[in-house]
Structures are given as structure tokens and as C-alpha cells.
Design a protein around this motif. Sequence first.
Motif: not given
Length: 135
Positions: A31-48
Motif C-alpha cells: 500500500s505504501a509503495i503504491l501510494r508513494d508511486a501514484l502520488t509521485a506520478w500524479l504530482d509530476r503530471r500536474a507540472t507543466n
Amino acid sequence: MSIRVRYQLFLDPDVSQRFEALATRPGMNKSAILRDALTAWLDRRATNELDDHFGQRLNRLSAQLNRMERDQLILLESLALFVRLTLLRDAHLPDPDPAARALARDRYEAFVAQVGRHLATGQTTLAPQTNGEGG
């Protein structure tokens, strides 16, 4: 305790093996691995994304434009000083004898030195004179 939502995922076998191997390490859980990976991916996608892809190139182009602007200032300053000095000279030597060539060489060296001084101090001939040096 925060509310959590359950998801069911399907992974390719090679990704699944890597995921399982990572989850067996001390202090890790799926759960922690997936949460961290998904958060990082979403944060990266949110950048321009344009900044991510073109930012470095735009920075290079900006530096090139700055150098071109500097070079253009040198050319304009040289031309302005040349015109100013040429128009200020009221006498010229009609025959290019050795003395005239030596005088021309001295004038040219003085001209180049003056362009260097103006550029070094930030003072330009194109800008209004404020120190009483007129032309």
C-alpha cells in the motif's frame, strides 16, 4: 485513522515480480509503495509538461539571445563612436603617406580602446551624456 479506498489492480508478470520483491524489504508494504508511486506520478503530471520538455532548450535559447543582445550592443556602440569621431574630425590628410598611416593607426587604436572603456563602464554613446562629456 483516515479513510482508505480499496482498489483492485492488474499488473504484468514482470512488474508484479518487481513489486513483490520491493514489498518484501524491511519497512515496505504494498500500500505504501503504491501510494508513494501514484502520488509521485500524479504530482509530476500536474507540472507543466511543456516546461519539463522544453525548459532546458528555452533556457539555452535565452542565453543565446542574451549573448546576441550583448554582441549587438558592442556593434552599435562601435558604430556610434565611429560616426561620432569621424564627424568630429574636421581635417583629413589627402595623401596616405607614412605619417598619415601612423596617425590613422593611432586613431584606430584609440577608437578601440574607447569602445572597450565604454562597454566596461556600461556608459554608451547612444545614451544621454550625464557627466559633461559631450559630443
